[in-house]
Write a protein that holds these residues in place. Sequence first.
Motif, mmCIF file in Angstrom:
data_model
loop_
_atom_site.group_PDB
_atom_site.id
_atom_site.type_symbol
_atom_site.label_atom_id
_atom_site.label_comp_id
_atom_site.label_asym_id
_atom_site.label_seq_id
_atom_site.Cartn_x
_atom_site.Cartn_y
_atom_site.Cartn_z
ATOM 1 N N GLY A 1 0.800 -1.212 0.000
ATOM 2 C CA GLY A 1 0.000 0.000 0.000
ATOM 3 C C GLY A 1 0.838 1.268 0.000
ATOM 4 O O GLY A 1 2.068 1.239 0.114
ATOM 5 N N LEU A 2 0.158 2.405 -0.096
ATOM 6 C CA LEU A 2 0.830 3.698 -0.217
ATOM 7 C C LEU A 2 0.820 4.516 1.068
ATOM 8 O O LEU A 2 1.430 5.579 1.117
ATOM 9 N N LYS A 3 0.108 4.043 2.098
ATOM 10 C CA LYS A 3 -0.030 4.853 3.308
ATOM 11 C C LYS A 3 1.315 5.114 3.969
ATOM 12 O O LYS A 3 1.612 6.236 4.399
ATOM 13 N N TYR A 4 2.159 4.092 4.070
ATOM 14 C CA TYR A 4 3.481 4.238 4.691
ATOM 15 C C TYR A 4 4.591 3.978 3.668
ATOM 16 O O TYR A 4 5.684 3.522 4.029
ATOM 17 N N PHE A 5 4.316 4.294 2.430
ATOM 18 C CA PHE A 5 5.274 4.002 1.359
ATOM 19 C C PHE A 5 6.571 4.779 1.533
ATOM 20 O O PHE A 5 7.652 4.275 1.223
ATOM 21 N N SER A 6 6.492 6.009 2.044
ATOM 22 C CA SER A 6 7.701 6.819 2.193
ATOM 23 C C SER A 6 8.696 6.175 3.157
ATOM 24 O O SER A 6 9.912 6.319 2.997
ATOM 25 N N THR A 7 8.202 5.441 4.165
ATOM 26 C CA THR A 7 9.092 4.741 5.099
ATOM 27 C C THR A 7 9.547 3.401 4.541
ATOM 28 O O THR A 7 10.744 3.071 4.572
ATOM 29 N N LEU A 8 8.603 2.626 4.020
ATOM 30 C CA LEU A 8 8.947 1.304 3.483
ATOM 31 C C LEU A 8 9.873 1.418 2.272
ATOM 32 O O LEU A 8 10.713 0.546 2.033
ATOM 33 N N TYR A 9 9.705 2.489 1.513
ATOM 34 C CA TYR A 9 10.566 2.750 0.362
ATOM 35 C C TYR A 9 12.043 2.806 0.775
ATOM 36 O O TYR A 9 12.924 2.288 0.082
ATOM 37 N N ASN A 10 12.304 3.426 1.931
ATOM 38 C CA ASN A 10 13.687 3.549 2.384
ATOM 39 C C ASN A 10 14.237 2.237 2.927
ATOM 40 O O ASN A 10 15.456 2.026 2.915
ATOM 41 N N PHE A 11 13.371 1.356 3.412
ATOM 42 C CA PHE A 11 13.846 0.023 3.789
ATOM 43 C C PHE A 11 14.312 -0.736 2.548
ATOM 44 O O PHE A 11 15.264 -1.513 2.610
#
Length: 475
Positions: free
Chosen positions: A330-340
């Motif tokens: 999903g896109l809700k926490y994408f900005s954090t998961l993207y960096n993982f």
Amino acid sequence: MGIYPTGANSHTFTNNGALVTCVKNFPENRGVVLGLLNGYTGISAAVIAQLYRALYGDDTLFFTLFVAWLPTALSFAFIRTIRIIKTVNRPRNEAKVFYKFLYLSMCLAGFLFIIIILEKTFSFNKTEYGLSAAGVLFLLFLPIIVVFREEDKILKSKLVSQHDDTFVVSPPRRLTPRKEVVSWWKDSFKPPEIGEDYTILQALFSIEMITLLLATVCGLGGSMTMMDNLGQIGTSFGYPLKKITNFVSLTSIWNYLGQITVGILSEFLITKYKFPRTLFLTMLLLLSSVGYLLVAFNVPNGLYVASIVVGFCFGAFWPLIFTIISELFGLKYFSTLYNFGGMTSPIGLYLLNVRVTGYYYDKEARKQMAASGVVRKPGEALNCLGGECFKLSFIIITVVTVFGAVVSLILVARTRKFYQGDIYKKFRVETMSEDYKKSLEYVAGVGVELGRTDHTSKAEVVENKEVRSHETTYM
């Protein structure tokens, strides 16, 4: 040295602002968008090099200052344009617009390819550098014309719709139900269905994320090791210095081609044929293994092919990984998961480059030095010549990459059902819901205006009757 981490991490901040925002603005074309943005990132070094040479020629004294102020100035100049835009009625030709951007970016990459070859063949003066930089700037800002044309079309369509008397309100097929808020730690091991909005802990503890990150560490670790040691590999294998400089300089072009190709091709195949995007990851891992084997066994002229193959795969990994994360979690926490997802590259680079390649290179160099009877002086760099310098390390990298491909098959199996469905249906339903709300607001506004008009008309009638009555009495 204390200031260095700030500058080193600025690339991550820029990506968060640009990539995450664009994915949320264009969720149904995220593969194309990520491919385009990463493609421009891939050729950005070549663009900055052309601009620098146009201003300073071959003098490298001010290069660090130049790469410090130029990206910062551009970030401040365009900071107001990078924002999440809530829109209803998306243009039907949205994908066609991105393909126009693709064609223009390919023209820019082709122009840079020709310029790099010419600069390595002939000696350019400052005027010629200035002309090449002018061509780069023209092609770089040419997509703005496409934006203005599309905005003009949207504005005209809005004006036409405002003059349309008929207005039909159709209810949405399905409204997304509001989910009950649960404590962040209670549902960490109870993830929703694939494609829904995961929390950060739900995503990190899921089998899908663990297999994706493990496969990415294996893939990016090997490809970044190859890119980092490309010049040294060419020297050890006895390639001419001029040819080494050429294929090292062209790695940004191969990166660009990988980013663009996988971004566009995966989006096309998943839309038309329900081809799992995770299977592309497996294919890239296997393809990059071919390049590693060419280096491991020092195939004649194999380094040219290996640099193209691994450079292509290295560029293709990035948009593919980020797109998979946005689709599965999903896109809700994408900005954090993207960096993982981005965190896997330094882990893989350290393990395969420092602990494996560096160790075996130094070991072989010491062996050659001992065989020749040369005593190493304190602080003297180790130099290794021949195919044995990187043979064992790249065999290990090949095995690790194939292991990553096997791990990625677990991810393919677990996401096969998800990719067989309509992965973008949720975003279309949300758009329809917003459209329905706007329609109700419009109808309510029209009703109020009609009520005001009717009330005004009645008041005018009463006033006219009073005037006529007064005139009759007077006569």
